[in-house]
Design a protein around this motif. Structure first.
Motif, PDB file in Angstrom:
ATOM      1  N   VAL A 116       0.830  -1.207   0.000  1.00  0.00           N
ATOM      2  CA  VAL A 116       0.000   0.000   0.000  1.00  0.00           C
ATOM      3  C   VAL A 116       0.859   1.249   0.000  1.00  0.00           C
ATOM      4  O   VAL A 116       0.614   2.193  -0.764  1.00  0.00           O
ATOM      5  N   TRP A 117       1.885   1.265   0.847  1.00  0.00           N
ATOM      6  CA  TRP A 117       2.746   2.440   0.947  1.00  0.00           C
ATOM      7  C   TRP A 117       3.544   2.646  -0.339  1.00  0.00           C
ATOM      8  O   TRP A 117       3.746   3.782  -0.770  1.00  0.00           O
ATOM      9  N   CYS A 118       4.021   1.566  -0.938  1.00  0.00           N
ATOM     10  CA  CYS A 118       4.783   1.687  -2.193  1.00  0.00           C
ATOM     11  C   CYS A 118       3.891   2.188  -3.317  1.00  0.00           C
ATOM     12  O   CYS A 118       4.319   3.001  -4.149  1.00  0.00           O
ATOM     13  N   ASN A 119       2.658   1.716  -3.363  1.00  0.00           N
ATOM     14  CA  ASN A 119       1.736   2.189  -4.393  1.00  0.00           C
ATOM     15  C   ASN A 119       1.457   3.678  -4.226  1.00  0.00           C
ATOM     16  O   ASN A 119       1.474   4.439  -5.204  1.00  0.00           O
ATOM     17  N   ASP A 120       1.213   4.094  -2.996  1.00  0.00           N
ATOM     18  CA  ASP A 120       0.924   5.506  -2.732  1.00  0.00           C
ATOM     19  C   ASP A 120       2.131   6.380  -3.052  1.00  0.00           C
ATOM     20  O   ASP A 120       2.003   7.417  -3.720  1.00  0.00           O
ATOM     21  N   GLU A 157       0.001   8.386 -15.580  1.00  0.00           N
ATOM     22  CA  GLU A 157       1.425   8.147 -15.339  1.00  0.00           C
ATOM     23  C   GLU A 157       1.666   7.790 -13.868  1.00  0.00           C
ATOM     24  O   GLU A 157       2.449   6.876 -13.567  1.00  0.00           O
ATOM     25  N   GLY A 158       0.990   8.517 -12.971  1.00  0.00           N
ATOM     26  CA  GLY A 158       1.121   8.224 -11.552  1.00  0.00           C
ATOM     27  C   GLY A 158       0.595   6.842 -11.211  1.00  0.00           C
ATOM     28  O   GLY A 158       1.213   6.098 -10.433  1.00  0.00           O
ATOM     29  N   PHE A 159      -0.547   6.482 -11.795  1.00  0.00           N
ATOM     30  CA  PHE A 159      -1.125   5.164 -11.541  1.00  0.00           C
ATOM     31  C   PHE A 159      -0.176   4.061 -11.995  1.00  0.00           C
ATOM     32  O   PHE A 159       0.080   3.098 -11.261  1.00  0.00           O
ATOM     33  N   ILE A 160       0.383   4.202 -13.216  1.00  0.00           N
ATOM     34  CA  ILE A 160       1.301   3.196 -13.730  1.00  0.00           C
ATOM     35  C   ILE A 160       2.566   3.136 -12.878  1.00  0.00           C
ATOM     36  O   ILE A 160       3.101   2.054 -12.596  1.00  0.00           O
ATOM     37  N   GLY A 161       3.039   4.311 -12.445  1.00  0.00           N
ATOM     38  CA  GLY A 161       4.205   4.340 -11.565  1.00  0.00           C
ATOM     39  C   GLY A 161       3.942   3.597 -10.271  1.00  0.00           C
ATOM     40  O   GLY A 161       4.795   2.851  -9.777  1.00  0.00           O
ATOM     41  N   GLY A 162       2.748   3.785  -9.716  1.00  0.00           N
ATOM     42  CA  GLY A 162       2.383   3.070  -8.499  1.00  0.00           C
ATOM     43  C   GLY A 162       2.351   1.570  -8.717  1.00  0.00           C
ATOM     44  O   GLY A 162       2.808   0.790  -7.867  1.00  0.00           O
ATOM     45  N   VAL A 163       1.815   1.140  -9.868  1.00  0.00           N
ATOM     46  CA  VAL A 163       1.768  -0.293 -10.187  1.00  0.00           C
ATOM     47  C   VAL A 163       3.172  -0.878 -10.256  1.00  0.00           C
ATOM     48  O   VAL A 163       3.453  -1.946  -9.681  1.00  0.00           O
ATOM     49  N   VAL A 164       4.070  -0.177 -10.945  1.00  0.00           N
ATOM     50  CA  VAL A 164       5.443  -0.671 -11.094  1.00  0.00           C
ATOM     51  C   VAL A 164       6.145  -0.767  -9.743  1.00  0.00           C
ATOM     52  O   VAL A 164       6.759  -1.795  -9.414  1.00  0.00           O
ATOM     53  N   PHE A 165       6.055   0.288  -8.941  1.00  0.00           N
ATOM     54  CA  PHE A 165       6.679   0.291  -7.615  1.00  0.00           C
ATOM     55  C   PHE A 165       6.131  -0.857  -6.769  1.00  0.00           C
ATOM     56  O   PHE A 165       6.883  -1.530  -6.043  1.00  0.00           O
ATOM     57  N   THR A 166       4.827  -1.081  -6.851  1.00  0.00           N
ATOM     58  CA  THR A 166       4.186  -2.080  -6.000  1.00  0.00           C
ATOM     59  C   THR A 166       4.554  -3.499  -6.436  1.00  0.00           C
ATOM     60  O   THR A 166       4.764  -4.373  -5.589  1.00  0.00           O
ATOM     61  N   ILE A 167       4.625  -3.736  -7.737  1.00  0.00           N
ATOM     62  CA  ILE A 167       5.029  -5.059  -8.220  1.00  0.00           C
ATOM     63  C   ILE A 167       6.467  -5.365  -7.789  1.00  0.00           C
ATOM     64  O   ILE A 167       6.772  -6.485  -7.343  1.00  0.00           O
ATOM     65  N   ILE A 168       7.341  -4.380  -7.898  1.00  0.00           N
ATOM     66  CA  ILE A 168       8.732  -4.573  -7.449  1.00  0.00           C
ATOM     67  C   ILE A 168       8.755  -4.913  -5.963  1.00  0.00           C
ATOM     68  O   ILE A 168       9.474  -5.818  -5.526  1.00  0.00           O
ATOM     69  N   VAL A 172       5.112  10.211  -6.480  1.00  0.00           N
ATOM     70  CA  VAL A 172       6.384  10.688  -7.027  1.00  0.00           C
ATOM     71  C   VAL A 172       6.322  10.769  -8.556  1.00  0.00           C
ATOM     72  O   VAL A 172       6.690  11.790  -9.159  1.00  0.00           O
ATOM     73  N   VAL A 173       5.843   9.713  -9.194  1.00  0.00           N
ATOM     74  CA  VAL A 173       5.771   9.702 -10.659  1.00  0.00           C
ATOM     75  C   VAL A 173       4.742  10.718 -11.151  1.00  0.00           C
ATOM     76  O   VAL A 173       4.962  11.421 -12.147  1.00  0.00           O
ATOM     77  N   GLY A 174       3.617  10.812 -10.425  1.00  0.00           N
ATOM     78  CA  GLY A 174       2.560  11.736 -10.833  1.00  0.00           C
ATOM     79  C   GLY A 174       3.005  13.185 -10.824  1.00  0.00           C
ATOM     80  O   GLY A 174       2.750  13.933 -11.776  1.00  0.00           O
ATOM     81  N   VAL A 175       3.677  13.604  -9.742  1.00  0.00           N
ATOM     82  CA  VAL A 175       4.103  15.007  -9.652  1.00  0.00           C
ATOM     83  C   VAL A 175       5.306  15.285 -10.551  1.00  0.00           C
ATOM     84  O   VAL A 175       5.599  16.439 -10.863  1.00  0.00           O
ATOM     85  N   THR A 176       6.018  14.234 -10.957  1.00  0.00           N
ATOM     86  CA  THR A 176       7.218  14.421 -11.774  1.00  0.00           C
ATOM     87  C   THR A 176       6.901  14.481 -13.261  1.00  0.00           C
ATOM     88  O   THR A 176       7.317  15.422 -13.965  1.00  0.00           O
ATOM     89  N   ILE A 177       6.148  13.500 -13.751  1.00  0.00           N
ATOM     90  CA  ILE A 177       5.908  13.439 -15.198  1.00  0.00           C
ATOM     91  C   ILE A 177       4.428  13.283 -15.547  1.00  0.00           C
ATOM     92  O   ILE A 177       4.085  13.087 -16.719  1.00  0.00           O
TER      93      ILE A 177
END
Length: 269
Positions: free
Chosen positions: A149-153, A179-190, A158-163
């Motif tokens: 949950v924390w990694c997704n948030d 972009e933020g949603f996809i960034g959250g997915v990637v962080f969470t899968i890792i 971070v990705v949302g405010v950046t790009i």
């Protein structure tokens, strides 16, 4: 940047409290869940009362707390499940209260009163159910869930405010982006892959599925809470967590993801 630092500091303290309670003792985690449920129900009650008038907050808190206590005692083997029957008189309490109170719109007040424990306390109870799936309290599963949950948030922020450029659901939450949603997915899968490699609990596909569940249902939970706040014209559910708002602002993803994670581990864990 100042907001990000404030969010980070509050997040670290918050993570420490939750993670610490998980490893200290099941009772400690249960007490944290009770506190979160009470504050969350009070926050939601305050939001609803801004638009719909006075609710029976006492009945809502009594029902929500009782349900969580029963789940805790049940998962720890202290009571039989037949004890859940005590919930029925508490469910009827708002109905009886409106019967003698009188006034207009009793259906609305009853429904909104019952919404508090259903939206907050009931989903939070799945945290304990998830931690006790195999009959014993498994801190690693609960901590793994919160890490997802924390990694997704954090990843989405971070990705949302950046790009972030393409709006995810502008009508409800203008700042959220694809972009933020996809960034959250990637962080969470890792994070899910790392959790499996460390704990070896369940299987790698289960943790990847858990990561996807957290990202999707956590985002839905966030959007639902944004919808509720927008409906009553308020920015944050509270101010108890600097940089994060209220308890509901921090646990909106947990409320929607926890029941689905429980189902995942029951079926495939």
């Amino acid at each position: 940047m100042n907001n990000f630092l404030q969010r980070t500091l509050t997040g670290i303290l918050f993570v420490g409290a939750v993670a610490g309670s998980i490893f200290v003792h099941p009772i400690a985690f249960f007490l944290v869940c009770i506190v979160v449920a009470v504050i969350g129900m009070l926050e939601l009650g305050r939001l609803l009362e801004r638009k719909y008038g006075k609710l029976n907050i006492f009945a809502a808190l009594l029902l929500g707390i009782t349900f969580q206590v029963l789940v805790f005692l049940d998962t720890q083997g202290y009571i039989e499940r037949s004890w859940y029957v005590v919930l029925m008189p508490l469910v009827w309490l708002p109905f009886v209260y409106e019967l003698f109170k009188g006034g207009e719109n009793p259906f609305q007040r009853i429904a909104l009163t019952l919404l508090l424990p259903v939206y907050v306390a009931l989903p939070l109870s799945f945290l304990f159910l998830t931690g006790c799936i195999n009959g014993t309290f498994q801190a690693a599963i609960l901590l793994g869930f919160f890490i997802l949950v924390w990694c997704n948030d954090s990843g989405a922020y971070v990705v949302g405010v950046t790009i972030g450029k393409h709006k995810l659901y502008e009508r409800i939450s203008p700042k959220k982006t694809w972009e933020g949603f996809i960034g959250g997915v990637v962080f969470t899968i890792i994070a899910g892959i790392v959790i499996y490699s460390i704990t070896k609990i369940a299987s790698l596909p289960v943790w990847i599925a858990a990561a996807l569940i957290v990202s999707v249902f956590g985002t839905i939970g966030d959007l639902v809470e944004s919808m509720l706040k927008r409906n009553v014209d308020i920015k944050d559910s509270g101010s108890i967590l600097p940089g994060h708002g209220g308890v509901l602002d921090r646990f909106d993803a947990v409320l929607f993801a926890a029941p689905m994670i429980f189902a995942l581990f029951v079926l495939f864990g």
